[in-house]
Scaffold this active site. Structure first.
Site, PDB file in Angstrom:
ATOM      1  N   ARG A 102       1.241  -1.173   0.216  1.00 42.31           N
ATOM      2  CA  ARG A 102       0.109   0.062   0.383  1.00 42.31           C
ATOM      3  C   ARG A 102       0.854   1.205   0.265  1.00 42.31           C
ATOM      4  NH1 ARG A 102      -2.628   3.032   4.952  1.00 42.31           N
ATOM      5  NH2 ARG A 102      -3.522   4.943   3.544  1.00 42.31           N
ATOM      6  N   HIS A 147      -2.909  10.949   1.169  1.00 47.27           N
ATOM      7  CA  HIS A 147      -2.263  10.429   2.132  1.00 47.27           C
ATOM      8  C   HIS A 147      -1.865  12.420   2.408  1.00 47.27           C
ATOM      9  CE1 HIS A 147      -1.270   7.272   4.554  1.00 47.27           C
ATOM     10  NE2 HIS A 147      -0.588   8.570   5.547  1.00 47.27           N
ATOM     11  N   GLU A 192      -7.316   8.300   6.554  1.00 48.12           N
ATOM     12  CA  GLU A 192      -7.490   8.859   8.054  1.00 48.12           C
ATOM     13  C   GLU A 192      -7.933  10.669   7.989  1.00 48.12           C
ATOM     14  OE1 GLU A 192      -3.760   8.133  10.031  1.00 48.12           O
ATOM     15  OE2 GLU A 192      -4.412   6.223  10.795  1.00 48.12           O
ATOM     16  N   ASN A 334      -7.348   1.485   9.547  1.00 45.19           N
ATOM     17  CA  ASN A 334      -5.848   2.465  10.494  1.00 45.19           C
ATOM     18  C   ASN A 334      -5.836   2.200  12.401  1.00 45.19           C
ATOM     19  OD1 ASN A 334      -5.280   2.398   8.002  1.00 45.19           O
ATOM     20  ND2 ASN A 334      -4.890   4.400   8.396  1.00 45.19           N
ATOM     21  N   TYR A 336      -3.568   2.193  16.202  1.00 48.48           N
ATOM     22  CA  TYR A 336      -2.733   1.459  16.933  1.00 48.48           C
ATOM     23  C   TYR A 336      -3.081   1.818  18.088  1.00 48.48           C
ATOM     24  CZ  TYR A 336      -0.403   3.202  12.588  1.00 48.48           C
ATOM     25  OH  TYR A 336       0.387   3.290  11.324  1.00 48.48           O
ATOM     26  N   GLU A 404      -3.323  -0.523   7.878  1.00 51.42           N
ATOM     27  CA  GLU A 404      -2.535   0.104   8.763  1.00 51.42           C
ATOM     28  C   GLU A 404      -2.430  -0.551  10.096  1.00 51.42           C
ATOM     29  OE1 GLU A 404      -1.313   4.404   9.153  1.00 51.42           O
ATOM     30  OE2 GLU A 404      -1.158   5.217   7.118  1.00 51.42           O
TER      31      GLU A 404
END
Ligand SMILES: *[C@@H]1O[C@H](CO)[C@@H](O)[C@H](O)[C@H]1NC(C)=O
Ligand SMILES: *[C@@H]1O[C@H](CO)[C@@H](O)[C@H](O)[C@H]1NC(C)=O
Length: 507
Positions: A102, A147, A192, A334, A336, A404
């Site tokens: 990606r 992005h 995002e 995504n 985290y 991600e």
């Protein structure tokens, strides 16, 4: 030509104990057949070549050139020099054995004027060669159109705060479908939105550094949603039939929950999920469409209190709701970490009024978990499973691409903590698939290599590969995590070993 270098030294390295996996009663776990494994990067973070050929500056070029904006004083002029050395990136991808890669496209590299009146030959040629190189090596390209590196010329007209951006973005999307859509079959419109819009138009943290908190940032979200939907409809109407690909959006879906199990905290967790994720996902993925009800109500109340004649959250007309709803062929996810929220300790005036944070009206932390050096990657693996279930339960189990997931450090080649993070998060993904029935088909590690981490600059390290930024050649070396991920891909088993072998190799 550069290819990778291999010397014979083999290092035995102590990694992690098998304790955690043994606790689960197994030594290893199969990666389900339908799950593809890959890595990701983004144009501004790796390419460099910021003024190569006819490229015009992006808002991140401009932002990173303002002294004091980037924590460590670095900029994105060169970063990994992937604009020059992409063939080495492909060699690294081959070494890892990934199913897909990606990456993102720099809008001002392809359209130096921002508009589609002039397509840069060099710019589009670069991406065309990259796609060809990937396909020649059996690696599927997944392409993010935006992005965060908006052409500065469009920012000068207001960027995402100007409703015309929906048209400019659709024109840009058409250029990409026409030039690359014969070979690219998975498109991601935006990466995002919260991060580039709330941070970009409500704080000084991110480009374009416009402080229009609680008003301009919300307007930008509306315009972004319409831009995304236009790009999707364009693909659906004019390209899908011949190109046979898919198009979707990637949303930061970290988990948010109340600090305790009290009914108030549970409701607070729901409210924060709506602000942080639902703001973007609800208009696209829910049956009714539109912004989340809790958010509409909260911002209307606060706006009235503050003397605004109408809510600061722009309305979506029924036509706009219908136009945006259903415009993603998958949920780009995504993730985290997780944060825990409470209204205890929150005081009026803690955040600017009005602002996104004041509209939420709560404080948060990482609870009992040990904070990671890059805080927003603090390891709370079960939160990923909860976030995946939140998507499944709210949106009728859509197909999810994890686009991600990864861990940041401050450097060093021996990155046991990163391996530990991946191991536990992938384990959590497998629980979500096998136990909870979530429909997850892609897993993407962020990132292939160290790169320019936005406001943190080059100091925050997310790479499976370490990049030597002092070296003209930007030599890349696999960290232990790269070898670990390579083994995962080769064996398709999530295994815990007490030692692994790191080949002394560089690209
Ligand atoms: C990056 O480019 C800008 C604009 O030309 C320049 O001012 C800055 O010094 C460059 N950065 C480095 C590290 O050379
Ligand atoms: C996952 O989603 C895809 C695409 O919508 C669908 O074809 C497939 O049947 C789904 N799988 C499961 C297990 O729901």
């Amino acid at each position: 030509m550069w290819s990778f270098h291999l010397v014979t030294a083999i290092l035995a390295v102590s990694l992690v104990s098998a304790k955690e996996l043994r606790n689960l009663g197994t030594e290893e776990r199969e990666i389900p057949e339908g799950l593809k494994l890959g890595v990701a990067t983004a144009s501004f973070q790796i390419e460099g070549g910021w003024d190569a050929a006819d490229k015009s500056p992006s808002i991140w070029d401009v932002h990173s050139h303002i002294p004091g904006k980037i924590e460590d004083g670095t900029d994105g002029n060169d970063t990994c020099k992937s604009y020059e050395y992409y063939q080495r990136d492909i060699n690294m991808l081959k070494f890892l054995g990934v199913d897909f890669y990606r990456f993102s496209i720099s809008w001002p590299r392809v359209l130096p004027h921002g508009y589609a009146n002039k397509i840069s030959k060099e710019g589009i040629g670069y991406y065309s060669d990259l796609v060809d190189g990937l396909l020649a090596n059996g690696i599927q390209p997944i392409v993010t159109m935006f992005h965060w590196d908006l052409p500065q010329v469009l920012q000068d007209l207001g960027g995402w705060a100007n409703p015309e951006i929906a048209v400019w973005f659709e024109d840009y999307a058409r250029v990409l479908y026409e030039a690359l859509g014969d070979r690219v079959k998975i498109w991601i419109t935006m990466n995002e939105p919260k991060q580039f819009l709330i941070f970009g138009y409500g704080t000084t943290r991110f480009a374009p550094d416009i402080i229009s908190a609680g008003t301009g940032d919300y307007l930008a979200v509306k315009n972004m949603l319409i831009a995304h939907a236009r790009a999707w409809h364009l693909y659906d109407k004019e390209f899908r039939e011949t190109q046979k690909g898919i198009c979707g959006i990637t949303i930061a879906t970290d988990f948010r929950e109340g600090a305790t199990n009290s009914p108030d905290d549970i409701e607070l967790g729901n409210l924060v999920m709506d602000f942080e994720v639902g703001f973007y996902s609800h208009p696209i993925f829910s049956k009714t469409g539109g912004f989340p009800e809790r958010m509409i109500k909260r911002i209307a109340e606060k706006s009235a209190e503050q003397g605004f004649p109408r809510s600061r959250l722009p309305e979506l007309s029924q036509d706009e709701i219908n136009f945006i709803r259903g415009t993603s062929d998958f949920y780009g996810f995504n993730h985290y970490s997780t944060r825990f929220y409470t209204t205890k300790g929150y005081e009026r005036g803690m955040y600017p009024i009005p602002s996104y944070d004041d509209d939420i009206g709560a404080v948060s932390d990482y609870g009992i978990y040990k904070e990671a050096p890059i805080r927003h990657t603090t390891k709370i693996p079960n939160g990923m499973r909860k976030a995946l279930n939140w998507v499944k339960d709210n949106y009728d189990n859509p197909e999810v691409f994890i686009t991600e997931n990864g861990y940041g450090t401050l450097g060093g080649k021996n990155d046991v903590d990163r391996i530990d993070y991946y191991k536990d998060y992938i384990n959590s993904v497998l629980d979500a698939i096998e136990v909870d029935g979530c429909n997850i088909t892609y897993y993407t590690a962020w990132s292939l290599m160290d790169n320019f981490e936005w406001d943190s600059g080059l100091s925050a390290k997310f790479g499976l590969f370490e990049v030597d930024f002092d070296d003209e050649m930007r030599t890349r070396r696999p960290r232990h995590s790269a070898i670990w991920y390579r083994n995962l891909i080769a064996t398709r088993k999530l295994a815990f070993t007490d030692e692994t072998h790191v080949e002394e190799i560089w690209f």
